[in-house]
Design an enzyme around this catalytic site. Structure first.
Site, PDB file in Angstrom:
ATOM      1  CD  GLU A 203      53.513  20.731  20.589  1.00  0.00           C
ATOM      2  OE1 GLU A 203      52.551  20.677  21.491  1.00  0.00           O
ATOM      3  OE2 GLU A 203      54.201  21.480  20.386  1.00  0.00           O
TER       4      GLU A 203
ATOM      5  CD  GLU B  30      50.895  19.847  14.544  1.00  0.00           C
ATOM      6  OE1 GLU B  30      50.731  19.795  15.604  1.00  0.00           O
ATOM      7  OE2 GLU B  30      50.739  20.864  13.936  1.00  0.00           O
TER       8      GLU B  30
ATOM      9  CB  CYS C 120      51.895  24.797  25.482  1.00  0.00           C
ATOM     10  SG  CYS C 120      52.712  23.313  24.833  1.00  0.00           S
TER      11      CYS C 120
ATOM     12  CB  SER D 286      51.820  22.664  17.192  1.00  0.00           C
ATOM     13  OG  SER D 286      50.870  21.540  17.709  1.00  0.00           O
TER      14      SER D 286
ATOM     15  CE  LYS E 212      47.839  27.541  29.806  1.00  0.00           C
ATOM     16  NZ  LYS E 212      47.667  26.628  28.644  1.00  0.00           N
TER      17      LYS E 212
ATOM     18  CD  GLU F 148      44.868  27.914  26.403  1.00  0.00           C
ATOM     19  OE1 GLU F 148      44.754  27.410  27.503  1.00  0.00           O
ATOM     20  OE2 GLU F 148      45.519  27.462  25.431  1.00  0.00           O
TER      21      GLU F 148
ATOM     22  CD  GLU G   5      39.392  29.553  18.529  1.00  0.00           C
ATOM     23  OE1 GLU G   5      39.647  29.997  19.737  1.00  0.00           O
ATOM     24  OE2 GLU G   5      39.303  30.622  17.752  1.00  0.00           O
TER      25      GLU G   5
ATOM     26  CB  CYS H 271      54.594  27.512  32.971  1.00  0.00           C
ATOM     27  SG  CYS H 271      54.205  27.129  31.473  1.00  0.00           S
TER      28      CYS H 271
END
Lengths: 576, 430
Positions: free
Chosen positions: A284, A287, A304, A324, A363, A366, A371, A508
């Site tokens: 990141e 990037e 994230c 990102s 999560k 996710e 993907e 988090c």
């Protein structure tokens, strides 16, 4: 603060109390150590005053006032407990219990249920009222959240969290009178609406009406199968919260004991998501530098947080190219574990099972995204929340606090302070700066601590000087704050280069999969995170030797083709 | 000499409701003219002197409400007319809307002038939607005649009136729920404080008044507050529209002076109710709406005024007078009242949503010989106390008034089927 609030004097159960104007009777009573029972009230949510358990007598009036919703006034004489009030409260509690299933023994909230605690406090020994509504089966939404509405006490906390804090509006109050319910529009599944699976609803539910999809038994099963090579990763925010489930104060750091406990459960390897966080920073950070150098889309926004990704895909599909392309640390870990680690140990990909311990419900969503799979094999097989891990340890009879500390396993277990601080709002940004600055300038940062970016506060700004350029930074937590910032971005009213977004208040550490509690606990966990950061010998991601080895032996360099294939992703507008 | 009075109802049935000229011929819009020559504070003084109590049912002094709002900062201030007349047995606002709507509009215009409001809303009960178009056309006529709309009576003051149609929920008659509904939100009551005068419609200072209250304003200004007061009771001036329904011979709307007639006059006088139909005896009467108290024939000599009724444990409320003859079972009647509240509860607070439901079960058992025990009666008492003291809004707080008052008068009927003994306990909780 320049405005000093005027003070108000009142009496609560004969005790003289002086509090700032605007304090609720409930809060004033707490300061006098008078504990008024509540159910719908939650310290982090707005006033609703619907359960009516907190009613008190004021100045001898027959009509009672809800202590949670009425502010103190000068000279008030409040009585919080007498036979009349006690009987009224008991009746209210009995009315709530009337249509509540009495299946505490098989309820996910057995032992952590606020209604159960009230029944104990009031000494409920028989059920006076009955309703006779047929019980509804629990409904699993997108493999992530379970809603069992026959347990709902209609306190409205979930709606307040979804609407006020997150501004997602996935659930609302429906119908009226006996049909009054808290639910989705037209009873659709959460995944068909605007739900981001952030889980704030589940984190504030006082009973077992909304909760994470409990997969503890699935983990026991895969661990029992000798064909499997099961590795586990633990997110940074888990280590400062897990102890709460075992009686430790919020913010206690139990990294070593948690690792020991996971080894006792039988995981082949206990790894650290911090390692993947350091890897994320390498990708990141580069990037971001690439976008700065090559006129890429700015501001760049962190990716994230899966709740945030779902939110952006739902409400800001026009801004997705600001995100990102980096996968989250959890997913980078899974991708690397099933390739690099598998290769290195000579284990076939299909034998490796990756389990994540996360502070987060999103999560779970996710890990199931298309993907995040290779030939239909998910990079991460299971996600357990902190709460589920605590239940699993208890189920296995493991007294975590009594175990000697153990260390994470090699080759994906090394952590820097930069990886740890991913667990708190502002941490991803701070970790990125620690690396980006050195990559660009070749010099060490004067100070590694970006105090402006830290803390529970929902919106934070800062900047950092790079050669020839001031980089402007914004950090937001909670989706409500993210919405405001994204609306500004859409309207061209922001002046920032880099934005960190976390869906949960405080980051988090305040995740919806953490042990139950309010922001007071989250603030303690944040302190724990920065203590852990300070204590680590390495505090910058690029110093992580295991990450260095990974690049040297497998990925090449940040943003390489292989890195792109394994560590980056793309986003889609939802419901289009 | 007639026992009735003609203040609000003046011209009703004689003057076509949409006829502006005819309304002017009976003094229409004179009060508005007078008001606009006065200062807002002077107008408020007259309303205060009249001791007009809110006619929607809560009986809050209108003058105090107006004075309070006058001193609140913030613009614009909105006028909201509560025309969500949902009390069963109450149809007096419909009478005003049908017969003398211009008097209501004049009252609204005066209120609008007092608070310099650019806009007034009439929240019309869903079931009255057939009146909406007629009312809108009358508003248009009044606008053309210069009594509403832009530059009223050639002044700088302008007022638009919008009619919002409810969708049939009784709870929207509660003022804060009404404002939520007007804003397009779900019609559920708000947490108070803040009070609606401070944070009302669209977060702005707001006056919410009942149809009958606003329609009383023109006469107060014409007569003067003091004279209006003298026409009624010393504690509460003027007249009250009562809705007479049930088993009396002459049901309908009557305008009576407050403090001059007894309940006996209202139910039995040939000019009013005219007695009980079919030669039956009066058993009880229900005053003020479903949330009001049940009265017993022993109380017939009580004078109809806010003060006297309150002293007798009764209330004016909406002005409903529902008369029931001896053939009616009190428990069956109360069950119907209770079912109304079960249906109309917004459902968000526990005592109202769950309490009404449990009361229904107990009333059911009280009707069956041997099904209810002493414990049930104790539980019923507990439920009544809990709902009354702890409900979120007025709906739940008053939903059990009929039951608790009827219980006093008809104790033997309540307890006729009740047994004691543990052998019945199972049935009782089942």
């Amino acid at each position: 603060m320049s405005t000093q609030k005027e003070l108000v004097n009142l009496t609560i159960d004969g005790i003289a109390v002086t509090v700032p104007a605007g304090t609720t009777i409930l809060e004033a009573a707490r300061r006098a150590n008078v504990n008024i029972p509540t159910l719908c009230d939650h310290p982090d949510l707005g006033r609703r005053a619907v359960c009516r358990l907190c009613v008190v007598e004021c100045n001898g009036g027959r009509k009672l006032k809800a202590a949670c919703a009425n502010e103190v006034w000068e000279g008030a004489n409040v009585v919080t407990d007498n036979p009349r009030i006690r009987q009224i409260r008991r009746t209210i509690l009995e009315l709530i219990l009337a249509d509540h299933p009495k299946d505490c023994l098989s309820c996910v909230r057995n032992g952590s249920c606020e209604l159960q605690a009230l029944a104990e406090r009031f000494g409920i020994r028989k059920h006076v009222f009955k309703v006779g509504i047929p019980a509804q089966e629990p409904l699993l939404h997108s493999g992530t959240l379970v809603r069992q509405m026959s347990k709902c006490v209609k306190c409205g906390r979930c709606i307040a969290a979804c609407r006020e804090v997150q501004q997602v509006h996935a659930i609302n109050s429906v119908s009226r009178s006996l049909s009054y319910a808290l639910g989705t529009p037209y009873n659709t599944m959460l995944g068909d609406g605007t739900c981001t699976f952030c889980g704030r609803c589940a984190s504030v539910c006082p009973v077992g009406a909304i909760y994470e999809n409990d997969q503890v038994n699935d983990i026991f099963d895969i661990l029992a199968d000798p064909e499997n090579h099961v590795v586990v990763q633990t997110a940074p925010a888990v280590r400062v919260a897990l102890g709460e489930a075992f009686g430790l104060p919020a913010g206690s750091i139990s990294t070593g004991k948690m690792v020991a406990a996971l080894k006792r459960l039988g995981f082949s390897k206990v790894f650290d998501t911090d390692f993947a966080a350091d890897l994320t920073i390498m990708e990141e950070g580069h990037e971001f530098l690439d976008r700065l150098k090559n006129d890429g889309k700015l501001p760049m926004i962190t990716s994230c947080c899966p709740g945030w990704i779902n939110f952006a895909e739902t409400f800001f599909p026009d801004l997705l190219d600001h995100l990102s392309s980096c996968k989250s640390p959890q997913q980078m870990f899974g991708a690397v574990a099933k390739t690099y680690y598998a290769e290195k140990l000579g284990i076939a990909r299909e034998k490796i099972r990756v389990v994540s311990i996360m502070p987060c419900t999103a999560k779970k969503f996710e890990r199931a995204r298309p993907e995040m799979k290779e030939n239909n094999d998910p990079d991460v097989d299971f996600v357990l929340t902190t709460r589920e891990l605590a239940r699993m340890l208890k189920a296995a009879g493991i007294e975590m606090n009594n175990l000697p500390e153990a260390e994470f396993d090699r080759i994906m277990g090394e952590s820097t302070g930069a990886g740890v601080i991913f667990g708190a709002s502002g941490g991803v940004m701070e970790a990125a700066l620690r690396t980006v600055y050195e990559v660009v300038t070749g010099a060490e940062l004067p100070s590694l601590d970006f105090e402006d970016l830290r803390g529970y506060h929902g919106v934070k700004y800062s900047k950092v000087e790079l050669p020839g350029r001031t980089v402007k930074l914004a950090v937001v937590n909670s989706l409500g704050n993210a919405r405001a910032l994204m609306q500004d971005l859409r309207a061209g009213k922001t002046d920032v280069d880099f934005i960190e977004v976390m869906a949960c208040p405080g980051g988090c550490v305040g995740g919806a999969g953490q042990p139950y509690g309010s922001s007071a606990k989250v603030k303690e966990r944040i302190k724990g995170i920065y203590i852990e950061d300070k204590n680590l010998p390495l505090r910058k991601s690029h110093q992580n030797s295991e990450v260095q080895t990974l690049y040297r032996e497998f990925l090449g360099e940040p943003l390489s083709e292989r890195a792109h294939h394994l560590l980056h992703t793309h986003y889609h507008p939802r419901h289009k | 000499m007639s026992k009735l009075i003609n203040l609000i109802s003046m011209g009703a049935g004689e003057v076509a409701p949409e006829d502006i000229k005819a309304y002017q011929q009976i003094g229409g819009f004179e009060a508005l003219k007078k008001a606009m020559s006065m200062s807002p504070a002077q107008i408020v003084e007259e309303v205060k002197a009249a001791k007009l109590l809110g006619r929607g049912g809560a009986a809050f002094p209108l003058g105090i409400k107006w004075e309070h709002l006058l001193h609140i900062e913030g613009e614009p201030k909105y006028i909201v007319c509560n025309a969500d007349e949902g009390e069963p047995g109450t149809f007096k606002d419909r009478f005003v809307l049908r017969q003398v709507p211009l008097r209501l509009f004049e009252g609204i215009a005066i209120a609008g002038y007092v608070f310099n409001s650019p806009k007034a809303y009439i929240y019309l009960r869903g079931e009255y939607r057939d009146l909406k178009e007629k009312l809108l056309s009358i508003i248009d006529k009044a606008k053309s005649a210069g009594f509403l709309g832009k530059n009223i009576l050639g002044s700088n003051y302008s007022l638009e009136i919008e009619i919002i149609s409810g969708a049939g929920a009784y709870i929207c008659g509660e003022n804060s729920a009404l404002l939520n509904s007007t804003e397009g939100k779900v019609g559920r009551p708000r947490i108070k404080p803040p009070h609606l005068a401070e944070v009302g419609l669209f977060q702005m200072p707001t006056l919410v008044n009942n149809v009958e209250s606003l329609a009383a304003i023109p006469e107060i200004l014409l007569l003067g507050g003091q004279r209006y007061l003298e026409l009624g009771h010393p504690d509460s001036g003027g007249s009250k529209l009562i809705s007479l329904a049930g088993h009396c011979l002459q049901r309908g709307i009557y305008e009576i002076p407050l403090g001059r007639l007894t309940l006996r006059d209202i139910i039995f006088d040939p000019e009013l109710g005219g007695g009980i139909a079919d030669g039956k005896k009066l058993k009880f009467f229900h005053l003020g709406g479903q949330s009001g108290a049940i009265g017993h024939p022993d109380q017939l000599d009580t004078v109809y005024s806010y003060t006297d009724l309150r002293a007798a444990g009764l209330s004016v409320g909406s002005g409903a007078v529902v008369v029931m003859d001896e053939s009616v079972s009190i428990l069956e009647y109360l069950k119907a009242v209770n079912e109304f509240f079960i249906h109309e509860s917004c459902g968000k607070c526990v005592p109202c949503r769950e309490g009404n439901r449990q009361i229904h079960k107990i009333l059911d058992r009280l009707l069956i010989p041997g099904a209810a025990t002493r414990t049930d009666l104790a539980t019923l008492r507990r439920l009544i106390d809990t709902m009354t003291a702890a409900s979120f809004c007025g709906l739940g707080q008053t939903a059990a008034v009929a039951i608790s008052t009827a219980w006093k008068h008809f104790k033997s009927e309540f307890e006729a089927n009740v047994v004691d003994g543990p052998e019945h306990y199972k049935l009782a909780v089942g």
